[in-house]
Write a protein that holds these residues in place. Structure first.
Motif, PDB file in Angstrom:
ATOM      1  N   LYS A 118       0.828  -1.204   0.000  1.00  0.00           N
ATOM      2  CA  LYS A 118       0.000   0.000   0.000  1.00  0.00           C
ATOM      3  C   LYS A 118       0.862   1.254   0.000  1.00  0.00           C
ATOM      4  CE  LYS A 118      -3.194   0.899   2.802  1.00  0.00           C
ATOM      5  NZ  LYS A 118      -3.938   1.029   4.072  1.00  0.00           N
ATOM      6  N   GLN A 119       1.870   1.273   0.851  1.00  0.00           N
ATOM      7  CA  GLN A 119       2.731   2.445   0.953  1.00  0.00           C
ATOM      8  C   GLN A 119       3.479   2.704  -0.350  1.00  0.00           C
ATOM      9  OE1 GLN A 119       5.480   2.381   4.247  1.00  0.00           O
ATOM     10  NE2 GLN A 119       6.702   4.044   3.422  1.00  0.00           N
ATOM     11  N   ILE A 120       4.005   1.626  -0.946  1.00  0.00           N
ATOM     12  CA  ILE A 120       4.752   1.779  -2.206  1.00  0.00           C
ATOM     13  C   ILE A 120       3.839   2.310  -3.304  1.00  0.00           C
ATOM     14  CG2 ILE A 120       6.011   0.539  -3.994  1.00  0.00           C
ATOM     15  CD1 ILE A 120       7.558   0.969  -1.381  1.00  0.00           C
ATOM     16  N   CYS A 121       2.629   1.766  -3.407  1.00  0.00           N
ATOM     17  CA  CYS A 121       1.686   2.233  -4.423  1.00  0.00           C
ATOM     18  C   CYS A 121       1.284   3.680  -4.164  1.00  0.00           C
ATOM     19  CB  CYS A 121       0.446   1.340  -4.451  1.00  0.00           C
ATOM     20  SG  CYS A 121       0.752  -0.331  -5.074  1.00  0.00           S
ATOM     21  N   GLY A 122       1.052   4.022  -2.897  1.00  0.00           N
ATOM     22  CA  GLY A 122       0.695   5.398  -2.554  1.00  0.00           C
ATOM     23  C   GLY A 122       1.795   6.371  -2.926  1.00  0.00           C
ATOM     24  N   ASP A 123       3.038   5.998  -2.639  1.00  0.00           N
ATOM     25  CA  ASP A 123       4.171   6.863  -2.988  1.00  0.00           C
ATOM     26  C   ASP A 123       4.300   7.015  -4.504  1.00  0.00           C
ATOM     27  OD1 ASP A 123       4.734   7.211  -0.331  1.00  0.00           O
ATOM     28  OD2 ASP A 123       6.330   5.710  -0.268  1.00  0.00           O
ATOM     29  N   TYR A 124       4.021   5.931  -5.239  1.00  0.00           N
ATOM     30  CA  TYR A 124       4.080   6.007  -6.703  1.00  0.00           C
ATOM     31  C   TYR A 124       3.034   6.987  -7.222  1.00  0.00           C
ATOM     32  CZ  TYR A 124       3.684   4.662 -11.614  1.00  0.00           C
ATOM     33  OH  TYR A 124       3.632   4.695 -12.985  1.00  0.00           O
ATOM     34  N   LEU A 125       1.815   6.891  -6.707  1.00  0.00           N
ATOM     35  CA  LEU A 125       0.765   7.801  -7.144  1.00  0.00           C
ATOM     36  C   LEU A 125       1.126   9.251  -6.826  1.00  0.00           C
ATOM     37  CD1 LEU A 125      -2.408   5.770  -6.093  1.00  0.00           C
ATOM     38  CD2 LEU A 125      -1.534   6.102  -8.401  1.00  0.00           C
ATOM     39  N   LEU A 126       1.704   9.483  -5.638  1.00  0.00           N
ATOM     40  CA  LEU A 126       2.104  10.836  -5.272  1.00  0.00           C
ATOM     41  C   LEU A 126       3.182  11.373  -6.208  1.00  0.00           C
ATOM     42  CD1 LEU A 126       2.181  10.497  -1.378  1.00  0.00           C
ATOM     43  CD2 LEU A 126       0.586  11.873  -2.713  1.00  0.00           C
ATOM     44  N   SER A 127       4.061  10.496  -6.668  1.00  0.00           N
ATOM     45  CA  SER A 127       5.131  10.940  -7.574  1.00  0.00           C
ATOM     46  C   SER A 127       4.579  11.330  -8.941  1.00  0.00           C
ATOM     47  CB  SER A 127       6.179   9.829  -7.736  1.00  0.00           C
ATOM     48  OG  SER A 127       5.678   8.757  -8.518  1.00  0.00           O
ATOM     49  N   LYS A 128       3.375  10.865  -9.273  1.00  0.00           N
ATOM     50  CA  LYS A 128       2.792  11.139 -10.590  1.00  0.00           C
ATOM     51  C   LYS A 128       1.729  12.241 -10.544  1.00  0.00           C
ATOM     52  CE  LYS A 128       5.177   7.862 -12.514  1.00  0.00           C
ATOM     53  NZ  LYS A 128       6.293   8.200 -13.435  1.00  0.00           N
ATOM     54  N   ILE A 129       1.500  12.817  -9.374  1.00  0.00           N
ATOM     55  CA  ILE A 129       0.409  13.783  -9.258  1.00  0.00           C
ATOM     56  C   ILE A 129       0.717  15.050 -10.039  1.00  0.00           C
ATOM     57  CG2 ILE A 129       1.285  14.873  -7.152  1.00  0.00           C
ATOM     58  CD1 ILE A 129      -1.624  15.064  -6.200  1.00  0.00           C
ATOM     59  N   ASP A 130      -0.306  15.579 -10.701  1.00  0.00           N
ATOM     60  CA  ASP A 130      -0.224  16.868 -11.378  1.00  0.00           C
ATOM     61  C   ASP A 130      -1.608  17.493 -11.307  1.00  0.00           C
ATOM     62  OD1 ASP A 130      -1.737  15.512 -13.275  1.00  0.00           O
ATOM     63  OD2 ASP A 130      -0.077  15.258 -14.666  1.00  0.00           O
ATOM     64  N   SER A 131      -1.752  18.684 -11.877  1.00  0.00           N
ATOM     65  CA  SER A 131      -3.034  19.379 -11.771  1.00  0.00           C
ATOM     66  C   SER A 131      -4.159  18.595 -12.435  1.00  0.00           C
ATOM     67  CB  SER A 131      -2.925  20.774 -12.391  1.00  0.00           C
ATOM     68  OG  SER A 131      -2.553  20.689 -13.762  1.00  0.00           O
ATOM     69  N   LEU A 132      -3.837  17.810 -13.460  1.00  0.00           N
ATOM     70  CA  LEU A 132      -4.848  17.032 -14.168  1.00  0.00           C
ATOM     71  C   LEU A 132      -5.373  15.871 -13.327  1.00  0.00           C
ATOM     72  CD1 LEU A 132      -6.369  16.573 -16.859  1.00  0.00           C
ATOM     73  CD2 LEU A 132      -4.461  15.112 -17.565  1.00  0.00           C
ATOM     74  N   SER A 133      -4.497  15.241 -12.537  1.00  0.00           N
ATOM     75  CA  SER A 133      -4.862  14.028 -11.807  1.00  0.00           C
ATOM     76  C   SER A 133      -5.169  14.265 -10.331  1.00  0.00           C
ATOM     77  CB  SER A 133      -3.726  13.008 -11.916  1.00  0.00           C
ATOM     78  OG  SER A 133      -2.531  13.527 -11.344  1.00  0.00           O
ATOM     79  N   ALA A 134      -4.975  15.476  -9.831  1.00  0.00           N
ATOM     80  CA  ALA A 134      -5.062  15.725  -8.388  1.00  0.00           C
ATOM     81  C   ALA A 134      -6.410  15.324  -7.799  1.00  0.00           C
ATOM     82  CB  ALA A 134      -4.763  17.192  -8.096  1.00  0.00           C
ATOM     83  N   ILE A 135      -7.513  15.730  -8.418  1.00  0.00           N
ATOM     84  CA  ILE A 135      -8.840  15.423  -7.876  1.00  0.00           C
ATOM     85  C   ILE A 135      -9.111  13.922  -7.940  1.00  0.00           C
ATOM     86  CG2 ILE A 135     -11.314  15.776  -8.157  1.00  0.00           C
ATOM     87  CD1 ILE A 135      -9.818  18.168  -7.014  1.00  0.00           C
TER      88      ILE A 135
END
Length: 650
Positions: A118-135
């Motif tokens: 879970k933590q690894i996947c969460g960190d991956y998603l955070l690394s890919k966040i941008d204004s398009l994907s934030a919501i």
């Protein structure tokens, strides 16, 4: 090798070879004793391997009536590809997933209680966040109940709200439109305080008036900002005093039953889809999350905010006007404020006060926020805990302590808050302590102190918690006792005693040393200071302060100790002094705006904050901050734009 006569051999290739062979056996179905049915797909595996990796499956296998037969586990809500990825990880310790599958892998890991994945996947998603994907990412993290990821996504949204607001996901969010009338000689408060009032107004509509959130969003809501800084329904403006009585009742309701951002009751953070769990169908007893996330002033009289209202992620548009004539026919147009290019004239606003007056409280800085716990006023010791966010200039409640207590200090150790001893207002001293986990918003018991005491210093040093001095069981004189708590073994041990008996001393860590500052032996205030060296377990007297004081607060900033307020035996103090360990000397600084004894002190960014305390006549709920660059204290925040932080760097 044959050490001590015994044969010893370590095959460095054995583990990799065995793991590869076991995974091959799994894929071919050999020696498998568990069958996973995942949405019509059948996956074979070995029960022992899965039990080691998944606490969820361990519980299932451990409860099997026939433990030696074939186990069957069915999942109707997981992605078969994601489960296969987790099976491969269980056998090889390698997590390989296409980016489109990361959310599905996270969901499956949550179901199987595989926290590391879970933590690894969460960190991956955070690394890919941008204004398009934030919501989209925030909705997903909310559904997963991942407070750690949510906090980081919200921090991103706060920094990029205008960019996020232009994306399709944001435009699809439900929106609440407010038209606020204000008097010509008034101005709306800063964003954080403004939306705290908006959230309180929505809560009153839902909880007290019985309104439904989706009904409030159907049309523009007309509100009135009164001269005494309250947000009222326009429909009540012409009523004589009934509205004010209702508002006073509401204020009492909020104080006695404060909404908490991290409630233990079930909650929903959705994009407002209408189903059986929508806010309109939720009983009043099941109150879900209320949270201000971010806001911007988009024009001179238009505000944009993203918030969670009763568990629903919403956009709030607020338009202010001084004339009561006319009404907006549509949502105010979103545009970038001219104030981003053209400096505006600064306006001062008082810093928001705590909900409760508190003296003898515990105060720390945690994750850029100020935590104020317990304390007492003329009526009783308190359990409540308030959290101040300098970005929003607002106070919110977190979970209350298990025990009412005052005359104690609080410290941060390994990401947890610790409070020890103190007084509950009924007995003189407490031996019990508590620890707070900010991730779960819960308090838990800490093993009791060896000696009941209040007015003791508490500080973290070298991954241990030190409790220094305090009052004796009769409360008549200070103690020399010092104890150390190991949070891993949960045990106490004695440390070297102080040179001088002290209670109500200010205690803090600086440069690997522990400092005990001032205090009192009995009721005679001290200006002496001693320093503890953990390397040789000794206390050494250093240069004394200029002013003897007990009940002072202390903060560390840029390698120096700032000692604030206190009591000199006759009067509560406004004066402040700073200690430079390199020079071993003290010098006086600018005084506070009011005298404060037994106040809370914490450092947020480059600001030293003093909150609560007793001024000699009144118990205080006010906050003020010290700016080292100007050597001045202020109880106001200068509003120079939506990005201004109250207690952090300009």
């Amino acid at each position: 090798m044959i050490p001590n006569g015994y044969l010893f051999f370590e095959d460095e290739t054995f583990l990799d070879s065995t793991v590869a062979k076991m995974n091959a056996l799994r894929k071919s179905g050999q020696f498998c004793d568990v069958r996973l049915q995942v949405c019509g797909h059948e996956l074979m595996a070995h029960r022992a391997v899965l039990a080691c990796c998944s606490p969820y499956l361990f519980e299932i296998f451990n409860s099997d009536i026939e433990p030696h037969g074939m186990s069957h586990v069915t999942f109707e809500d997981l992605d078969p590809e994601a489960v296969e990825i987790l099976l491969n990880y269980a056998y090889t310790a390698q997590l390989k997933a296409d980016k489109e599958l990361v959310k599905a892998v996270y969901s499956a890991a949550k179901k199987l209680k595989m926290e590391r994945v879970k933590q690894i996947c969460g960190d991956y998603l955070l690394s890919k966040i941008d204004s398009l994907s934030a919501i989209s990412f925030r909705n997903f993290a909310s559904c997963m109940g991942d407070g750690r990821v949510l906090t980081k996504i919200d921090a991103y949204i706060q920094e990029h709200l205008l960019e996020v607001s232009e994306q399709e996901d944001f435009l699809k969010l439900p929106r609440l439109k407010l038209e606020v009338m204000i008097e010509d000689n008034l101005s709306l408060p800063s964003n954080g305080k403004l939306y705290s009032k908006v959230l309180n107004w929505v809560q009153r509509c839902l909880w007290e008036n019985g309104d439904k959130l989706d009904k409030l969003m159907e049309e523009v809501q007309m509100l009135y900002y009164s001269a005494d800084h309250r947000l009222l329904d326009c429909s009540h403006i012409m009523e004589d005093h009934g509205v004010f009585s209702a508002e006073e009742d509401h204020n009492q309701f909020v104080q006695k039953n404060p909404p908490r951002e991290n409630s233990s009751v079930p909650r929903l953070q959705s994009t407002g889809s209408s189903d059986s769990t929508s806010p309109s169908n939720t009983p009043k007893s099941c109150r879900r999350e209320w949270k201000y996330i971010a806001s911007e002033k988009t024009t001179n009289n238009t505000y944009l905010c993203l918030a969670v209202l009763d568990g629903v992620l919403c956009v709030i548009f607020l338009h202010s006007r001084s004339s009561p004539q006319g009404s907006p026919s549509a949502t105010p147009c979103l545009m970038k404020s001219l104030s981003f290019e053209v400096p505006r004239e600064s306006e001062e606003h008082p810093l928001t006060s705590m909900h409760y007056a508190r003296s003898g409280l515990g105060t720390v800085a945690l994750h850029g926020r100020l935590i104020a716990a317990g304390g007492y006023n003329r009526e009783e010791c308190l359990r409540t805990v308030e959290c101040y966010d300098p970005k929003d200039d607002c106070w919110t409640f977190t979970a209350p302590m298990r025990t009412p207590r005052a005359r104690f200090q609080m410290a941060v150790l390994m990401g947890q808050l610790y409070v020890m001893g103190g007084s509950n207002g009924q007995s003189d001293e407490l031996s019990a302590g508590e620890t707070y986990d900010p991730l779960t918003d819960t308090w838990a018991q800490v093993p009791e102190l060896r000696t009941n005491r209040c007015n003791a210093g508490v500080c973290a040093l070298d991954n241990t918690l030190l409790v220094v001095g305090g009052s004796d069981p009769c409360g008549q004189k200070g103690l020399k006792n010092c104890d150390s708590f190991d949070p891993v073994t949960k045990t106490w041990k004695n440390c070297a005693p102080l040179n001088i008996r002290r209670h109500q001393a200010a205690v803090c860590e600086l440069g690997g040393y522990l400092y005990a500052i001032g205090g009192a032996e009995s009721w005679n205030c001290l200006n002496t200071v001693e320093r503890y060296n953990p390397a040789n377990n000794t206390w050494t007297l250093i240069s004394p302060m200029n002013v003897a004081r007990r009940g002072a607060g202390v903060g560390v900033y840029e390698g120096k100790l700032f000692v604030v307020g206190g009591f000199d035996g006759s009067h509560a103090l406004r004066c402040v002094e700073v200690y430079d360990p390199a020079r071993n000397d003290w010098r006086m600084l600018g005084s506070m705006t009011v005298a404060r004894s037994n106040a809370g002190v914490a450092v947020l960014g480059n600001r030293i904050c003093a909150v609560g305390g007793f001024d000699g006549n009144n118990f205080l709920n006010t906050l003020e901050v010290y700016r080292p660059e100007t050597d001045a204290w202020s109880d106001c925040v200068v509003d120079v734009g939506p990005s201004e932080d109250v207690c952090s760097s300009p």
